[in-house]
Design a protein around this motif. Structure first.
Motif, short mmCIF file in Angstrom:
data_model
loop_
_atom_site.label_atom_id
_atom_site.label_comp_id
_atom_site.label_asym_id
_atom_site.label_seq_id
_atom_site.Cartn_x
_atom_site.Cartn_y
_atom_site.Cartn_z
N UNK A 1 -97.95 -18.43 17.26
CA UNK A 1 -97.27 -19.53 16.56
C UNK A 1 -97.46 -19.39 15.05
N UNK A 2 -98.66 -19.05 14.63
CA UNK A 2 -98.90 -18.81 13.19
C UNK A 2 -98.03 -17.66 12.70
N UNK A 3 -97.88 -16.63 13.52
CA UNK A 3 -97.03 -15.49 13.17
C UNK A 3 -95.56 -15.90 13.09
N UNK A 4 -95.12 -16.81 13.97
CA UNK A 4 -93.75 -17.29 13.92
C UNK A 4 -93.49 -18.02 12.60
N UNK A 5 -94.43 -18.87 12.19
CA UNK A 5 -94.27 -19.58 10.91
C UNK A 5 -94.24 -18.57 9.76
N UNK A 6 -95.10 -17.56 9.81
CA UNK A 6 -95.10 -16.51 8.77
C UNK A 6 -93.77 -15.77 8.77
N UNK A 7 -93.19 -15.57 9.96
CA UNK A 7 -91.90 -14.89 10.06
C UNK A 7 -90.79 -15.74 9.45
N UNK A 8 -90.86 -17.06 9.64
CA UNK A 8 -89.88 -17.94 8.99
C UNK A 8 -89.94 -17.73 7.48
N UNK A 9 -91.14 -17.72 6.92
CA UNK A 9 -91.31 -17.50 5.48
C UNK A 9 -90.73 -16.15 5.07
N UNK A 10 -91.04 -15.12 5.83
CA UNK A 10 -90.57 -13.77 5.51
C UNK A 10 -89.05 -13.67 5.53
N UNK A 11 -88.43 -14.12 6.62
CA UNK A 11 -86.97 -13.97 6.74
C UNK A 11 -86.23 -14.86 5.76
N UNK A 12 -86.77 -16.06 5.49
CA UNK A 12 -86.15 -16.92 4.47
C UNK A 12 -86.25 -16.24 3.10
N UNK A 13 -87.43 -15.74 2.78
CA UNK A 13 -87.63 -15.09 1.48
C UNK A 13 -86.76 -13.86 1.29
N UNK A 14 -86.51 -13.14 2.38
CA UNK A 14 -85.67 -11.94 2.31
C UNK A 14 -84.20 -12.25 2.57
N UNK A 15 -83.89 -13.53 2.76
CA UNK A 15 -82.52 -13.97 3.05
C UNK A 15 -81.95 -13.20 4.24
N UNK A 16 -82.79 -13.00 5.25
CA UNK A 16 -82.46 -12.24 6.45
C UNK A 16 -81.92 -13.19 7.52
#
Length: 134
Positions: free
Chosen positions: A16-31
């Motif tokens: 779940x922590x990784x999922x939240x980190x993934x949200x940050x990553x994909x939002x930041x990369x506009x993915x």
């Protein structure tokens, strides 16, 4: 992060922590594709401005319009704050969201909540509300 409820495993907390980190990553990369992959097919998303989106296809159409270019002047951090396991396969995670301008100035804040469901071994966003903090 405060954790409550019957924790199924540390691996679930980590996922779940990784999922939240993934949200940050994909939002930041506009993915857009990466962002959409985090949702169940029948997911519900309420945007920071209160627009309700029903189903992954609708969430995708909206995201394809708003995400590209959204991070040109800033980025955002996503820090899980509270995790509640309702059942071994249902969890609610509250997130502290902070926007940071590229010059380093902290801007707006958000308080998203993600309702997560675990199908098989993967946690996915089943419903979410992205609330701006005023």
């Amino acid at each position: 992060m405060r954790i409550e409820g019957a924790v199924p495993s540390q691996a679930d907390v980590d996922a779940i922590a990784a999922l939240v980190a993934k949200v940050q990553e994909v939002q930041g990369n506009e993915d857009v594709d990466g962002f959409i992959s985090l949702f169940r097919k029948d997911a519900v998303w309420v945007t920071g401005h209160g627009k309700r989106l029903y189903g992954r296809d609708t969430i995708e159409a909206f995201t394809r319009k708003v995400l590209p270019g959204a991070m040109k002047d800033s980025s955002a951090t996503y820090e899980p704050d509270h995790l509640l396991f309702l059942r071994p396969d249902i969890a609610v995670v509250n997130v502290n969201q902070t926007y940071v301008e590229h010059g380093g100035t902290t801007g707006a804040h958000g308080s998203p909540v993600y309702f997560l469901a675990k199908d098989g071994s993967d946690w996915e966003i089943a419903a979410a509300q992205n609330t701006s903090v005023v």
